[in-house]
Design a protein around this motif. Structure first.
Motif, PDB file in Angstrom:
ATOM      1  N   ALA A   1       1.037  -0.968   0.515  1.00 11.18           N
ATOM      2  CA  ALA A   1       0.355   0.006   0.025  1.00 11.18           C
ATOM      3  C   ALA A   1       0.839   1.593  -0.327  1.00 11.18           C
ATOM      4  O   ALA A   1      -0.098   2.112  -0.219  1.00 11.18           O
ATOM      5  N   ARG A   2       2.403   1.061   0.343  1.00 11.41           N
ATOM      6  CA  ARG A   2       2.465   1.927   0.567  1.00 11.41           C
ATOM      7  C   ARG A   2       3.866   2.174  -0.423  1.00 11.41           C
ATOM      8  O   ARG A   2       4.108   3.510  -0.911  1.00 11.41           O
TER       9      ARG A   2
ATOM     10  N   ARG B   1      -4.300   2.092   1.301  1.00 14.72           N
ATOM     11  CA  ARG B   1      -3.466   3.474   1.032  1.00 14.72           C
ATOM     12  C   ARG B   1      -5.018   4.474   0.861  1.00 14.72           C
ATOM     13  O   ARG B   1      -4.020   5.739   1.018  1.00 14.72           O
TER      14      ARG B   1
ATOM     15  N   LYS C   1      -4.876  -3.756  -0.479  1.00 18.19           N
ATOM     16  CA  LYS C   1      -3.682  -2.315  -0.752  1.00 18.19           C
ATOM     17  C   LYS C   1      -4.651  -0.978  -0.999  1.00 18.19           C
ATOM     18  O   LYS C   1      -4.034  -0.407  -0.766  1.00 18.19           O
TER      19      LYS C   1
END
Length: 218
Positions: A19-20, A69, A65
């Motif tokens: 997600a990052r 996010r 994800k």
């Protein structure tokens, strides 16, 4: 349109890491959902129902994800939360989030005033209590004598585009206002000011506490 960006991994693993570190662009929709563009496709996230149109969520029912996010970008203030939209503060120009149906010029938390706030008049040094937000500009709002707020010499240093607030001088407040709140101000003369002429001293000055207690503190 926002460009795809990445975020520091912060030592995370699995979906939390993806997600990052994976490039994504999050764009809010007017219905409270979010479009998430990735290198692998474009998906729609509903943060309130915790759903996403990606297979990981739609088929596996995982907190994908894309959901993660969107939650990150809401928390960090990159995108507005559901039910709000991005606006520009009329005083400082900073980004702020306001209700979807908000009208007129908008203000950030630093420069916003609310009914009951104790404020300081930058021009005279006087203390006033805000009674109402008009949601109209200084160059389109008239005062009781019929002049525009922006036309007064004491307001020339403040933006014509700023929203106007009504306020009463602290010394004109009746003793009963602490018990009745702002509803006890009928008949008290109000004055109109551009937002940045007033600086907040105390939020919610006229509220649940008695006026006597508030005056002691002031």
């Amino acid at each position: 349109m926002r460009r795809k960006t990445t975020l520091p991994a912060d030592g995370l693993t699995g979906r939390a890491r993806r997600a990052r570190v994976e490039p994504m662009a999050v764009r809010p929709l007017r219905d409270g959902r979010y479009v998430v563009e990735t290198d692998g496709g474009t998906y729609v996230v509903d943060i309130e129902t915790r759903t996403c149109t990606c297979p990981d969520n739609a088929i596996r029912h995982a907190r994908c994800k894309h959901l993660r996010r969107v939650a990150i970008e809401i928390t960090t203030g990159e995108v507005p939360p559901p039910g709000r939209r991005t606006a520009t503060c009329a005083v400082c120009g900073d980004k702020t989030f306001v209700p979807m149906d908000a009208r007129g010029p908008q203000l950030c938390r630093t420069h916003e005033h609310h009914p009951g706030d104790l404020v300081h008049d930058r021009e005279t040094g006087s203390l006033l209590v805000v009674t109402r937000a008009l949601h109209t500009r200084a160059d389109e709002t008239t005062t009781e004598p019929g002049r525009l707020v922006s036309e007064f010499e004491t307001n020339t240093e403040y933006g014509d585009h700023e929203p106007v607030f009504e306020a009463v001088y602290l010394g004109s407040l009746p003793a009963t206002v602490g018990l009745s709140g702002l509803s006890g101000l009928e008949g008290v003369r109000t004055y109109r000011f551009p937002a940045s002429r007033l600086s907040r001293v105390e939020q919610g000055f006229v509220g649940s506490r008695s006026l006597g207690d508030q005056l002691v503190r002031a």
